[in-house]
Every structure is written in C-alpha cells, then in structure tokens.
Design a protein around this motif. Structure first.
Motif, PDB file in Angstrom:
ATOM      1  N   ALA A 137       0.831  -1.203   0.000  1.00 29.43           N
ATOM      2  CA  ALA A 137       0.000   0.000   0.000  1.00 29.43           C
ATOM      3  C   ALA A 137       0.869   1.258   0.000  1.00 29.43           C
ATOM      4  O   ALA A 137       0.568   2.235  -0.693  1.00 29.43           O
ATOM      5  CB  ALA A 137      -0.919  -0.002   1.216  1.00 29.43           C
ATOM      6  N   PHE A 138       1.965   1.222   0.766  1.00 31.66           N
ATOM      7  CA  PHE A 138       2.868   2.365   0.812  1.00 31.66           C
ATOM      8  C   PHE A 138       3.520   2.597  -0.544  1.00 31.66           C
ATOM      9  O   PHE A 138       3.612   3.732  -1.017  1.00 31.66           O
ATOM     10  CB  PHE A 138       3.931   2.154   1.895  1.00 31.66           C
ATOM     11  N   ASP A 139       3.959   1.521  -1.201  1.00 29.01           N
ATOM     12  CA  ASP A 139       4.552   1.645  -2.532  1.00 29.01           C
ATOM     13  C   ASP A 139       3.542   2.192  -3.535  1.00 29.01           C
ATOM     14  O   ASP A 139       3.874   3.034  -4.376  1.00 29.01           O
ATOM     15  CB  ASP A 139       5.080   0.294  -3.019  1.00 29.01           C
ATOM     16  N   ARG A 140       2.305   1.720  -3.449  1.00 27.29           N
ATOM     17  CA  ARG A 140       1.261   2.190  -4.361  1.00 27.29           C
ATOM     18  C   ARG A 140       1.016   3.682  -4.171  1.00 27.29           C
ATOM     19  O   ARG A 140       0.925   4.440  -5.138  1.00 27.29           O
ATOM     20  CB  ARG A 140      -0.021   1.393  -4.099  1.00 27.29           C
ATOM     21  N   LYS A 141       0.938   4.120  -2.914  1.00 28.93           N
ATOM     22  CA  LYS A 141       0.720   5.548  -2.632  1.00 28.93           C
ATOM     23  C   LYS A 141       1.901   6.380  -3.102  1.00 28.93           C
ATOM     24  O   LYS A 141       1.738   7.473  -3.636  1.00 28.93           O
ATOM     25  CB  LYS A 141       0.510   5.773  -1.127  1.00 28.93           C
ATOM     26  N   ALA A 147       3.595   9.991  -9.671  1.00 29.96           N
ATOM     27  CA  ALA A 147       2.984  10.139 -10.993  1.00 29.96           C
ATOM     28  C   ALA A 147       2.146  11.403 -11.091  1.00 29.96           C
ATOM     29  O   ALA A 147       2.075  12.021 -12.145  1.00 29.96           O
ATOM     30  CB  ALA A 147       2.124   8.924 -11.310  1.00 29.96           C
ATOM     31  N   SER A 148       1.517  11.805  -9.996  1.00 29.38           N
ATOM     32  CA  SER A 148       0.653  12.983 -10.045  1.00 29.38           C
ATOM     33  C   SER A 148       1.439  14.275  -9.944  1.00 29.38           C
ATOM     34  O   SER A 148       0.946  15.329 -10.320  1.00 29.38           O
ATOM     35  CB  SER A 148      -0.392  12.917  -8.935  1.00 29.38           C
TER      36      SER A 148
END
Length: 195
Positions: A137-141, A147-148
């Motif tokens: 989850a941390f990597d995804r965030k 990216a944003s």
C-alpha cells in the motif's frame, strides 16, 4: 483605479477523505463499545476480574514494548556496526518491531477489544501478512504521488530558486553561452564584409 493584478484567491481547501471524516465518530463508537464490554464482563464475573484483566494487559503490553524496543535497538546497532566495517547489511529477518510495538500499545490501552487486537498483532504469521500488505500500500501511494506530481524533487528545488524574497515569481529561461557563436569565416574575430 486598479493596478491590473488580479486579487489574490484563497487557496482551495483539500478535501478530507472519508476515513478522516468518520474517524472521530469511529473512535467514540469504539470507546463506547469498550466500556459496554467491560461492564458486561464485570456483571458476569466481578469488578476484581475486570481490574485484573486491565492490569494484566498493562503489564504484558509494557513487557512487549520493552522487548521490541530492545530488539530494534540491537538490530540498529548491528546494522551500524556492519556498515562501519564495510559489510553488506544483513537481510531483514521479519522482526516486525513496529507491529510488535503497536500490539504492545494496544495491550496497554484499557479495554478488551484493544487487548484482543494487540494479541492478534503479536502472532508472527499475521505480522508478516500485515507487513507485506502495508508495504504494498505504501509503494502504491508513493508511485501515485510521484505520478501525479508535475515534476520530481529536482523540479521543486528549481522552482524554489525562482521565487524572490518579495514573493514574486520570475518566469523565464536562462540561456548560457560560454563561447560566442562561430562566424562563417572560421574565426570568431574575423570581420565580415557586407553582402
């Protein structure tokens, strides 16, 4: 008379997520449930039993936190020693110090539900599963935030340098010419004849 500059706009307030919006309500519901469960257990047995359960949770939680802290300090000391000797750091053996400390903290908190959650966090297979899912989850965030962002950290530092002390931002581009452009004659100082 206006100066031509638009009036400053109020920055938009960031939207709160649903979790943050309902977190206070969830905490109050959890406290009410803990108190209700303590009164049910006290009614079924005695107040002394509830008191002993709460003291036992406090003692066990303190022991768990102390042990996890010692393990984390030992791992840190070992990693620093290996780094000073120039050795490759050892792979993490899945000590789960953070989850162990969280489990101990939940044991210290008065209440039977928090004690049950704290005991569950002390089970090593569950720690591994929770650790992996938290890491994903941390990597995804982190990837979503990267990216944003319009630029990286270097762009942020570059943009910070463009601000003047008075708050104005100077937009522009710096063109650096170390050597003057070469002239068709081959030599930079060669005079050109008009054509």
């Amino acid at each position: 008379m206006t100066t031509g500059a638009p009036p400053p706009l109020k920055p938009a307030r960031p939207r709160r997520s649903r979790v943050l919006r309902f977190l206070p309500l969830g905490l109050v519901a959890w406290l009410v449930l803990e108190i209700w469960l303590l009164t049910v257990v006290a009614g079924a047995s005695s107040g002394l039993t509830v008191f002993l359960l709460l003291v036992g949770g406090l003692v066990l939680g303190s022991f768990v936190i102390k042990r996890a802290g010692r393990r984390a300090f030992k791992n840190l000391s070992e990693a620093l020693r290996q780094q000073q000797q120039g050795l490759a750091p050892a792979q993490d053996q899945g000590g789960g110090s953070a989850l162990t400390m969280l489990g101990g903290l939940l044991l210290i908190m008065p209440g039977l539900i928090s004690d049950a959650l704290g005991l569950l966090l002390l089970v090593p297979p569950l720690q591994k599963v929770l650790s992996r899912s938290a890491e994903r989850a941390f990597d995804r965030k982190l990837r979503a935030a990267a990216a944003s962002a319009p630029g990286g950290l270097g762009d942020a530092f570059q943009q910070a340098r463009m601000h003047h002390p008075d708050g104005k931002v100077v937009q522009g581009e710096v063109i650096r010419e170390d050597q003057p452009p070469a002239r068709p004659g081959g030599y930079p100082d060669d005079p050109q004849l008009p054509r």
